[in-house]
Design an enzyme around this catalytic site. Structure first.
Site, mmCIF file in Angstrom:
data_model
loop_
_atom_site.group_PDB
_atom_site.id
_atom_site.type_symbol
_atom_site.label_atom_id
_atom_site.label_comp_id
_atom_site.label_asym_id
_atom_site.label_seq_id
_atom_site.Cartn_x
_atom_site.Cartn_y
_atom_site.Cartn_z
ATOM 1 N N GLU A 143 0.604 -8.016 4.185
ATOM 2 C CA GLU A 143 -0.393 -6.965 3.958
ATOM 3 C C GLU A 143 -0.697 -6.210 5.249
ATOM 4 O O GLU A 143 -0.787 -6.803 6.321
ATOM 5 C CB GLU A 143 -1.676 -7.635 3.445
ATOM 6 C CG GLU A 143 -2.837 -6.689 3.224
ATOM 7 C CD GLU A 143 -4.134 -7.449 2.958
ATOM 8 O OE1 GLU A 143 -4.409 -7.758 1.786
ATOM 9 O OE2 GLU A 143 -4.863 -7.746 3.913
ATOM 10 N N TYR A 194 -4.210 1.156 2.426
ATOM 11 C CA TYR A 194 -3.933 -0.255 2.121
ATOM 12 C C TYR A 194 -2.508 -0.347 1.591
ATOM 13 O O TYR A 194 -2.118 0.399 0.683
ATOM 14 C CB TYR A 194 -4.909 -0.789 1.067
ATOM 15 C CG TYR A 194 -4.638 -2.232 0.705
ATOM 16 C CD1 TYR A 194 -5.276 -3.264 1.374
ATOM 17 C CD2 TYR A 194 -3.702 -2.559 -0.276
ATOM 18 C CE1 TYR A 194 -5.001 -4.588 1.071
ATOM 19 C CE2 TYR A 194 -3.422 -3.879 -0.583
ATOM 20 C CZ TYR A 194 -4.078 -4.896 0.101
ATOM 21 O OH TYR A 194 -3.790 -6.200 -0.192
#
Ligand code: GDP
Ligand code: MN
Length: 349
Positions: free
Chosen positions: A167, A94
């Site tokens: 992201e 992530y």
């Protein structure tokens, strides 16, 4: 404003972040692959994987594309799918750059355990999600060597696009490379006027579309007093003061810094399309020269035979020259914003 996955990936690619080979289709007829692929619903809601919007296919790509195109995910109908080469995932990471409103800065978010359960992980094991405020370049040094360049690119993107969030989840380790398998980008709505390339997605009015093409920051409003100012802040203040004195603005128009005579003429053309009852021009000359603004105004008024009442405030660079041009053409100017606002409100009564 949220971008779709494929839009985000196009941006990633432009900034040198590796993304899987793929294509967006809105019909199974447009599919011409039959290798191992992932078929991904292009919707703005999150958690598509868990909602059935991510499917693998090989010889049956057309069927799978068809089935995903029939889905409705959390109330959003799937209109397009992204068909991409399937990655052999070794690790899901992530990585994000997000605005931290409390810390008043951008923050790096990183976890070695990315993927669809990141939200749960952040709650159950917050220590597994690294949060690094970006106060200086050292922030990036706290990331693993191979992640750092990707994070720096995400940071560039968030600065360039005024993004609240950029992201990658998951950023995938695959054959020794880092590949962005997903993208999520949210642009700050308050900054959209600086990014006309995205505003086409919004429901712009006809005049707003013309303004975008002329490089003017214009928003159509419901009132009858047209506004031209320079600098978003000054224009907002102009709208406020007009409202304070009971006037109703017909538009927001920021002519921008260093506006030329021609740009001023274009701006007038745009604001007059709504047939306002009066015009309020509020210019604080810095890079913008008041004489250029005045010349543009006079050129336009004369060539088009405009008779609509105008209230003008010209302050700053080449103020005297600008005021003289106006005076010579029987247009008066006022120095105070309050006076201007009061006068223009009287004019439309
Ligand atoms: P999201 O559910 O909307 O976040 O969609 P993602 O694009 O992040 O996909 C969800 C999950 O599907 C990922 O975390 C991966 O586990 C899996 N996935 C996505 N693309 C691929 C791929 O190319 N290969 C493999 N093996 N898994 C994938
Ligand atoms: Mn994802």
């Amino acid at each position: 404003m949220k971008l779709l996955e494929h839009e985000g990936k196009t941006i990633f690619k432009k900034y040198g972040i590796e993304v899987p080979e793929g294509a967006v289709v809105s019909s199974a007829d447009d599919v011409d692959v039959s290798k191992d692929v992932v078929v991904k619903a292009q919707v703005l809601v999150g958690g598509r994987g868990k909602a059935g919007g991510i499917k693998f296919a090989s010889s049956d790509v057309k069927e799978v594309v068809n089935s995903v195109l029939k889905l409705e995910i959390k109330g959003e109908k799937v209109k397009e799918v992204l068909v991409e080469e399937k990655l052999d995932i070794e690790q899901e990471i992530y990585l994000a750059v997000a605005v931290d409103r409390n810390a008043k800065c951008l923050t790096l978010l990183y976890s070695e355990e990315g993927g669809v359960d990141i939200e749960q992980l952040a709650v159950s094991s917050p220590d597994k999600v690294l949060k690094i405020p970006i106060k200086d370049n050292n922030a990036f040094d706290k990331l693993p060597e191979d992640i750092k360049p990707v994070a720096e690119k995400l940071y560039r993107i968030s600065k360039d696009l005024d993004a609240e969030l950029v992201e990658i989840n998951p950023l995938v380790k695959c054959k020794g490379k880092l590949v962005a398998a997903d993208s999520k980008i949210i642009i700050d709505d308050n900054a959209l006027f600086r990014h006309p390339e995205f505003s086409k997605k919004e429901n712009l009015t006809e005049i707003e579309k013309l303004a975008v093409r002329s490089g003017l920051q214009y928003v159509e409003l419901k009132g009858n007093i047209a506004i031209i100012g320079n600098g978003a802040g000054l224009v907002m203040a102009t709208l406020d003061i007009l409202d304070y004195f009971g006037g109703r603005p017909a538009n927001f128009l920021d002519i921008g810094g260093g506006a030329s005579v021609e740009k001023m003429e274009k701006a007038l053309g745009i604001i007059l399309m709504k047939k306002p009852k009066a015009v309020f021009i509020n210019i604080f000359g810095g890079i913008t020269r008041c004489d250029d603004i005045a010349s543009g105004l006079i050129n336009y008024v004369k060539s088009k035979g405009i008779t609509i009442p105008m209230v003008v405030r010209l302050i700053g660079t080449n103020e005297e020259e600008g005021k003289k041009i106006l005076n010579d053409n029987n247009i008066s100017s006022l120095d105070s914003m309050e006076e201007c606002a009061k006068k223009v409100v009287e004019l439309v009564r």
